[in-house]
Design a protein around this motif. Structure first.
Motif, PDB file in Angstrom:
ATOM      1  N   PRO A 122     -19.288  36.211  26.437  1.00  0.00           N
ATOM      2  CA  PRO A 122     -18.839  37.200  25.442  1.00  0.00           C
ATOM      3  C   PRO A 122     -19.942  37.578  24.457  1.00  0.00           C
ATOM      4  N   VAL A 123     -20.743  36.589  24.089  1.00  0.00           N
ATOM      5  CA  VAL A 123     -21.796  36.861  23.116  1.00  0.00           C
ATOM      6  C   VAL A 123     -22.829  37.812  23.705  1.00  0.00           C
ATOM      7  N   VAL A 124     -23.191  37.558  24.969  1.00  0.00           N
ATOM      8  CA  VAL A 124     -24.166  38.420  25.631  1.00  0.00           C
ATOM      9  C   VAL A 124     -23.571  39.806  25.833  1.00  0.00           C
ATOM     10  N   ARG A 125     -22.305  39.830  26.219  1.00  0.00           N
ATOM     11  CA  ARG A 125     -21.618  41.109  26.432  1.00  0.00           C
ATOM     12  C   ARG A 125     -21.702  41.962  25.166  1.00  0.00           C
ATOM     13  N   ARG A 126     -21.455  41.307  24.017  1.00  0.00           N
ATOM     14  CA  ARG A 126     -21.505  42.018  22.742  1.00  0.00           C
ATOM     15  C   ARG A 126     -22.919  42.553  22.491  1.00  0.00           C
ATOM     16  N   ALA A 127     -23.902  41.702  22.772  1.00  0.00           N
ATOM     17  CA  ALA A 127     -25.288  42.109  22.547  1.00  0.00           C
ATOM     18  C   ALA A 127     -25.652  43.282  23.441  1.00  0.00           C
ATOM     19  N   ASN A 157     -31.859  27.993  16.831  1.00  0.00           N
ATOM     20  CA  ASN A 157     -30.434  28.283  17.010  1.00  0.00           C
ATOM     21  C   ASN A 157     -29.953  29.316  15.999  1.00  0.00           C
ATOM     22  N   LYS A 158     -30.518  29.229  14.790  1.00  0.00           N
ATOM     23  CA  LYS A 158     -30.164  30.199  13.756  1.00  0.00           C
ATOM     24  C   LYS A 158     -30.560  31.607  14.226  1.00  0.00           C
ATOM     25  N   GLY A 159     -31.772  31.705  14.762  1.00  0.00           N
ATOM     26  CA  GLY A 159     -32.263  32.998  15.257  1.00  0.00           C
ATOM     27  C   GLY A 159     -31.390  33.523  16.383  1.00  0.00           C
ATOM     28  N   LEU A 160     -31.014  32.623  17.295  1.00  0.00           N
ATOM     29  CA  LEU A 160     -30.190  33.032  18.435  1.00  0.00           C
ATOM     30  C   LEU A 160     -28.842  33.564  17.972  1.00  0.00           C
ATOM     31  N   SER A 161     -28.233  32.879  16.993  1.00  0.00           N
ATOM     32  CA  SER A 161     -26.909  33.323  16.556  1.00  0.00           C
ATOM     33  C   SER A 161     -27.020  34.645  15.796  1.00  0.00           C
ATOM     34  N   GLN A 162     -28.167  34.852  15.134  1.00  0.00           N
ATOM     35  CA  GLN A 162     -28.383  36.148  14.466  1.00  0.00           C
ATOM     36  C   GLN A 162     -28.440  37.275  15.492  1.00  0.00           C
ATOM     37  N   VAL A 163     -29.192  37.024  16.557  1.00  0.00           N
ATOM     38  CA  VAL A 163     -29.416  38.065  17.556  1.00  0.00           C
ATOM     39  C   VAL A 163     -28.148  38.324  18.369  1.00  0.00           C
ATOM     40  N   LEU A 164     -27.450  37.240  18.726  1.00  0.00           N
ATOM     41  CA  LEU A 164     -26.323  37.377  19.641  1.00  0.00           C
ATOM     42  C   LEU A 164     -24.990  37.500  18.909  1.00  0.00           C
ATOM     43  N   GLY A 165     -25.002  37.310  17.600  1.00  0.00           N
ATOM     44  CA  GLY A 165     -23.777  37.468  16.826  1.00  0.00           C
ATOM     45  C   GLY A 165     -22.769  36.367  17.082  1.00  0.00           C
ATOM     46  N   GLY A 166     -23.193  35.206  17.521  1.00  0.00           N
ATOM     47  CA  GLY A 166     -22.288  34.084  17.757  1.00  0.00           C
ATOM     48  C   GLY A 166     -23.094  32.832  18.010  1.00  0.00           C
ATOM     49  N   LEU A 223     -35.060  38.120  19.781  1.00  0.00           N
ATOM     50  CA  LEU A 223     -35.166  36.768  19.231  1.00  0.00           C
ATOM     51  C   LEU A 223     -36.538  36.570  18.581  1.00  0.00           C
ATOM     52  N   LEU A 224     -37.600  36.999  19.288  1.00  0.00           N
ATOM     53  CA  LEU A 224     -38.948  36.836  18.742  1.00  0.00           C
ATOM     54  C   LEU A 224     -39.074  37.581  17.418  1.00  0.00           C
ATOM     55  N   ARG A 225     -38.442  38.761  17.363  1.00  0.00           N
ATOM     56  CA  ARG A 225     -38.501  39.546  16.134  1.00  0.00           C
ATOM     57  C   ARG A 225     -37.786  38.797  14.996  1.00  0.00           C
ATOM     58  N   ILE A 242     -29.112  32.256  30.343  1.00  0.00           N
ATOM     59  CA  ILE A 242     -28.079  31.926  29.366  1.00  0.00           C
ATOM     60  C   ILE A 242     -26.856  31.502  30.158  1.00  0.00           C
ATOM     61  N   GLN A 243     -26.374  30.310  29.919  1.00  0.00           N
ATOM     62  CA  GLN A 243     -25.127  29.908  30.564  1.00  0.00           C
ATOM     63  C   GLN A 243     -24.440  28.828  29.741  1.00  0.00           C
ATOM     64  N   ASP A 244     -23.108  28.876  29.720  1.00  0.00           N
ATOM     65  CA  ASP A 244     -22.308  27.883  28.997  1.00  0.00           C
ATOM     66  C   ASP A 244     -22.735  27.731  27.545  1.00  0.00           C
ATOM     67  N   GLY A 245     -23.014  28.852  26.884  1.00  0.00           N
ATOM     68  CA  GLY A 245     -23.363  28.783  25.468  1.00  0.00           C
ATOM     69  C   GLY A 245     -24.726  28.169  25.218  1.00  0.00           C
ATOM     70  N   LYS A 246     -25.549  28.110  26.266  1.00  0.00           N
ATOM     71  CA  LYS A 246     -26.896  27.558  26.087  1.00  0.00           C
ATOM     72  C   LYS A 246     -27.937  28.594  26.500  1.00  0.00           C
ATOM     73  N   PHE A 247     -29.028  28.613  25.731  1.00  0.00           N
ATOM     74  CA  PHE A 247     -30.123  29.536  26.012  1.00  0.00           C
ATOM     75  C   PHE A 247     -31.308  28.698  26.486  1.00  0.00           C
ATOM     76  N   TYR A 248     -31.690  28.855  27.753  1.00  0.00           N
ATOM     77  CA  TYR A 248     -32.729  28.006  28.338  1.00  0.00           C
ATOM     78  C   TYR A 248     -34.098  28.686  28.254  1.00  0.00           C
ATOM     79  N   ILE A 249     -35.063  27.966  27.677  1.00  0.00           N
ATOM     80  CA  ILE A 249     -36.427  28.494  27.565  1.00  0.00           C
ATOM     81  C   ILE A 249     -37.381  27.491  28.212  1.00  0.00           C
ATOM     82  N   ARG A 250     -38.265  28.003  29.059  1.00  0.00           N
ATOM     83  CA  ARG A 250     -39.187  27.100  29.757  1.00  0.00           C
ATOM     84  C   ARG A 250     -40.580  27.180  29.139  1.00  0.00           C
ATOM     85  N   PHE A 251     -41.203  26.006  28.936  1.00  0.00           N
ATOM     86  CA  PHE A 251     -42.576  25.938  28.427  1.00  0.00           C
ATOM     87  C   PHE A 251     -43.425  25.140  29.391  1.00  0.00           C
TER      88      PHE A 251
END
Ligand SMILES: [Zn+2]
Length: 542
Positions: free
Chosen positions: A528-533, A474-483, A425-427, A448-457
């Motif tokens: 499924p998205v993570v599985r694919r990744a 979100n654009k970056g996430l969908s690029q990386v995870l393919g969904g 994702l960072l890349r 990652i759960q229920d289609g959400k990616f949790y990031i803590r700051f």
């Protein structure tokens, strides 16, 4: 007295060249045994004496002095002509400005003629790696059958750019970076002969700034002397070089050691308000932390170039950090120094690097693998502390009074996958939104759960900035995870919606999601998205 200091104190004999004794001894022996080669390659950083040595060699092979060991005597007509730059048989070429093949052809045409006054014609080609391929070919033909009266000295800072066919025909000498101590001593001698009063601290700063180049060091001394002060001290040198005082740097490191973000940022902004040049400041800070790292790891004061007056303080500071902390901070600041070079960078990269460094400091000191008491014991002994991983340690779960505990830590394999996705994702974000990417580096992926990616700051500043850029994220996430995937920003003490089957009551969670999932850990690898990744990167899921 109009000559530049650097020209006036150019070395005139092999013994004058500072820090390259190995070269002087070998060339001196070759002269004594009359075994001078036809092609030499002098390699090494700029300002370490390559072209000066080439000129000395040109004088030595042609000097008229009876005693071989006295050559060059810098007194005979040949030496004098070279020192005055008027000997026809010394041909100096700067390849950086003579790269056309015609110039080299002209050079080769002259190679065939006998020297006009001297024994040898000496060709010195500086920055020889800049020659074009065809120029190299022309040079190679000459080197294959060099006339007896010709000597080539090729000088370069980048030997790897020279064709192997040329390299194999040269006798190679590697010139070393000159130590700060040697530069300091040489500057002190020049100052003495020039009648300047320069404090040892001032000489030390100039020597360190020159990073191994004697030419740069002498030019800096010249620059400082041009201000016309009768006494040159640390303060004047720092002013001229646009540097922050050693005391200010030291105080800044103290604030870092305290681990207080507010105090650190306040000090940073005080310096910025004073008009400090930011990249210079970051470099000085990196330099100081590097010194602390050497002291922390090596425990040997001779490893660092510091006057005794500064050594005690540095040793005291070194003990306040762990080696991984210093390493991590240096890395973060090095990245910041790079980021500062982009236009309109402002001071954000430094702020982020410092906050990043402080964040690690806190988590590292409470990490169960490294209890502070154990560190103290190790540092008290003469032996270096046991090697610890340089990588940023995984922060332990934070438990703060008044907030709910985070869910159970997921399995290690799940952690690895999450870290892998985070890296991808960072890349991806570097291309999509570099500024947002810089912010993300201060966060940590949680789940990652229920289609959400949790990031803590940890800091609200970062939380708000990332929330504002969530579309790009979100654009970056969908690029990386393919969904499709939705990024969710968590505060320091917030957690993803807790599992209903766990011991944690959902009511206690400050940020319950609309669809609590029964098991966050398995949900990560089942998605499924993570599985694919995971499949794509060949990761293992247990
Ligand atoms: Zn001579």
């Amino acid at each position: 007295m109009t000559d530049a200091l650097y020209l006036r104190y150019r070395p005139q004999t092999f013994e004058d060249v500072v820090g390259q004794k190995h070269v002087a001894v070998t060339l001196r022996n070759a002269l004594r045994q009359d075994r001078i080669g036809h092609a030499y390659l002098f390699t090494g950083p700029r300002g370490t004496g390559k072209t000066s040595t080439a000129r000395i060699l040109a004088k030595a092979v042609n000097c008229l002095a009876e005693d071989v060991d006295a050559r060059p005597d810098n007194a005979c007509p040949i030496c004098t002509a070279i020192n005055q730059g008027r000997l026809m048989d010394l041909i100096e070429i700067d390849a950086a400005s003579n790269t056309s093949v015609d110039d080299v052809r002209a050079l080769i045409e002259k190679v065939a003629f006998a020297p006009s006054e001297a024994r040898y014609k000496v060709y010195v080609i500086d920055e020889v790696h800049m020659l074009s391929t065809s120029a190299f070919n022309a040079l190679l033909k000459t080197l294959e059958e060099p006339p007896a009266h010709v000597i080539f000295v090729l000088a370069t800072t980048e030997p790897h750019k020279i064709p192997a066919t040329i390299l194999s025909r040269c006798q190679r000498f590697d010139f070393h970076r000159i130590s700060t101590r040697q530069i300091s001593e040489h500057l002190a001698e020049i100052a003495r002969r020039e009648g300047m009063t320069v404090s040892p601290e001032a000489l030390g700063i100039i020597a360190r700034s020159a990073t191994g180049s004697m030419r740069d060091a002498i030019s800096l001394l010249d620059q400082v002397a041009a201000y016309g002060h009768t006494e040159i001290d640390e303060e004047l040198v720092r002013d001229v070089l646009g540097m922050v005082s050693g005391l200010a740097i030291s105080e800044f490191v103290d604030a870092l050691a305290e681990g207080d973000p507010a105090e650190t940022l306040t000090r940073l902004h005080e310096l910025i308000d004073k008009g400090v040049e930011l990249s210079q400041f970051v470099n000085q800070l990196i330099d100081q932390l590097r010194t602390l790292l050497l002291l922390n790891v090596g425990k040997d004061p001779s490893l660092v170039d510091l006057p005794d007056s500064l050594l005690a303080k540095a040793q005291e500071q070194a003990a306040k950090f762990t080696a991984p902390q210093l390493l991590h901070t240096i890395r973060a600041l090095t990245e910041a120094a790079q980021a500062l070079k982009t236009p309109f960078a402002g001071y954000l990269p430094i702020e982020l690097a410092l906050l990043d460094a402080l964040h690690l400091g806190e988590t590292a000191s409470v990490a169960p693998s490294a209890p502070p008491s154990a560190q103290k014991t190790a540092q008290g002994r003469a032996a270096p502390p046991p090697a610890r991983p340089a990588a940023k340690p995984k922060p332990p779960p934070r438990r703060t009074q008044g907030s709910s505990p985070p869910p159970e830590k997921p399995m290690a394999a799940v952690d690895d996958e999450l870290a892998n996705i985070w890296k991808q994702l960072l890349r991806a974000m570097r291309r999509i939104n570099p500024k947002l990417q810089a912010m993300l580096r201060s966060g940590e992926p949680v789940a990652i759960q229920d289609g959400k990616f949790y990031i803590r700051f940890r800091y609200e500043f970062h939380q708000n900035q990332v929330r504002a850029g969530v579309d790009d994220l979100n654009k970056g996430l969908s690029q990386v995870l393919g969904g499709p995937m939705e990024a969710v920003v968590l505060g320091e003490n917030e957690s993803p919606p807790a599992s209903t089957e766990s011991n944690t009551s959902p009511d206690a969670n400050p940020n319950p999601g609309p669809h609590p999932h029964p098991d966050p850990a398995s949900s990560l690898t089942d998605h499924p998205v993570v599985r694919r990744a995971v499949d794509r990167w060949g990761g293992k899921v247990q």
